[in-house]
Design an enzyme around this catalytic site. Structure first.
Site, PDB file in Angstrom:
ATOM      1  CB  CYS A 114       4.477  15.331  -7.601  1.00 48.47           C
ATOM      2  SG  CYS A 114       5.786  16.572  -7.479  1.00 48.47           S
ATOM      3  CG  HIS A 254       2.974  15.223  -3.584  1.00 51.27           C
ATOM      4  ND1 HIS A 254       4.253  14.827  -3.243  1.00 51.27           N
ATOM      5  CD2 HIS A 254       3.107  16.368  -4.328  1.00 51.27           C
ATOM      6  CE1 HIS A 254       5.121  15.686  -3.764  1.00 51.27           C
ATOM      7  NE2 HIS A 254       4.452  16.615  -4.413  1.00 51.27           N
ATOM      8  CG  ASN A 284       7.906  18.239  -2.800  1.00 50.57           C
ATOM      9  OD1 ASN A 284       7.933  17.101  -3.267  1.00 50.57           O
ATOM     10  ND2 ASN A 284       7.256  19.231  -3.395  1.00 50.57           N
TER      11      ASN A 284
END
Length: 327
Positions: A114, A254, A284
């Site tokens: 990520c 994020h 996501n």
């Protein structure tokens, strides 16, 4: 080196299939509204059977390059942040560069989970400053093919998307990375993982297919560690830039989970209206969420010269980091 690296173009792309929560809630036997209440997600996009990671990346990169208006022959480097390359070997970046017409660019994949876009931006910024050539940074993932759809913790979160930026040399000291901080915590190595398929546990006839899918071992631990890492790195990046949170025009975190980035914003003292949020409609997509969010935010309200952005991420590994960017 007195030059800096400004963001000259933004791009993004998502596949065509929009998957709403009701479909996943029905398959997992969850009450209506369960997913949105715990994650902030209402829908996400999943790739079709013929979609490829490189195609998503090319479409996002093409959009960013068109917006930048820079000749493709002038691009010196393409970095592709991904956890789901088309193949284990070769890397996908050379193919993406070829399809984008970057005839004179190097290309390599970065597996930073990520936080991959944060790391890729850091490396690309250094390349642009050193070589005085533009660079393309793309983050892309097809996570729908790597989640265990029977595991609630991962099945409700992950999405497919690509985002891209073009970095170009600039003589303005206010452009580009003003402060940065990166972090790693191998003590949380097993919290988010795909257990098998690598060289430690390679594919075999005896391998359970479920072991080649994403799993989240302890959601509460992930939450706590992600909030701490993103908050700490953000504070350090701002300090490196000689700024405080009052100087931040927009915070682009994020999009792991709305509860995570809301907690980070509260920890940093950043008002909710300065936080860029795209998780509700896009879910996501790991490293792709920040450049996707940047591109969507720029389309909705173009970034102005003099704005200061704060980017932050944390994910599997654990890896994390934050950047302070001048526009």
């Amino acid at each position: 080196m007195s030059r800096t690296a400004r963001i000259a173009g933004f791009g993004h792309h998502v596949p065509g299939r929009r998957v709403e929560n009701a479909e996943i809630e029905a398959s997992l036997g969850l009450d209506a509204g369960w997913i949105e209440g715990r994650t902030g997600i209402r829908a996400r996009f999943w790739a079709g059977p013929r979609d490829t990671l490189s195609e998503l990346a090319v479409k996002a990169g093409d959009m960013a390059l068109e917006q930048a208006g820079i000749a493709r022959a002038d691009i010196g480097l393409l970095l592709l942040a991904t956890s789901t390359p088309d193949h284990l070997l070769p890397p996908s970046a050379p193919l993406v560069a070829h399809r984008l017409g970057l005839a004179h660019a190097g290309g390599v994949d970065l597996a930073g989970a990520c936080a991959g876009f944060i790391y890729a931006m850091t490396f690309a910024d250094g390349f642009v400053r050193l070589h005085n050539k533009p660079a393309v940074v793309i983050a892309a993932n097809i996570l729908s093919r790597r989640i265990n759809r029977a595991e609630r913790a991962s099945a409700v979160l992950f999405a497919d998307a690509a985002g891209a930026v073009v970095l170009a040399p600039s003589d303005d000291p206010g452009h580009g990375i003003q402060g940065a901080s990166v972090a790693a915590d191998g003590g949380g190595y097993g919290l988010i993982q795909i257990p098998a398929g690598g060289s430690n546990r390679p594919f075999s006839d005896e391998l359970d297919i479920a072991e080649t899918r994403m799993t989240i071992a302890d959601g509460r631990a992930v939450f706590a560690k992600a909030v701490d890492m993103m908050s700490r790195c953000s504070t350090e990046a701002l300090a490196a830039a000689g700024l405080d949170t009052a100087a931040v025009s927009r915070f682009v975190p994020h999009q792991a989970n709305a509860r995570i980035f809301n907690a980070v914003g509260k920890s940093l003292g950043i008002d909710d209206d300065r936080i860029v949020k795209t998780i509700a409609e896009y879910g996501n997509s790991s490293a792709a969420t920040i450049p996707l969010s940047l591109s969507l935010a720029h389309r909705a309200q173009p970034f102005q010269r003099g704005e200061t952005l704060l980017l932050a991420a944390a994910g599997a590994g654990l890896t994390g980091g934050a950047l302070v960017l001048g526009m």
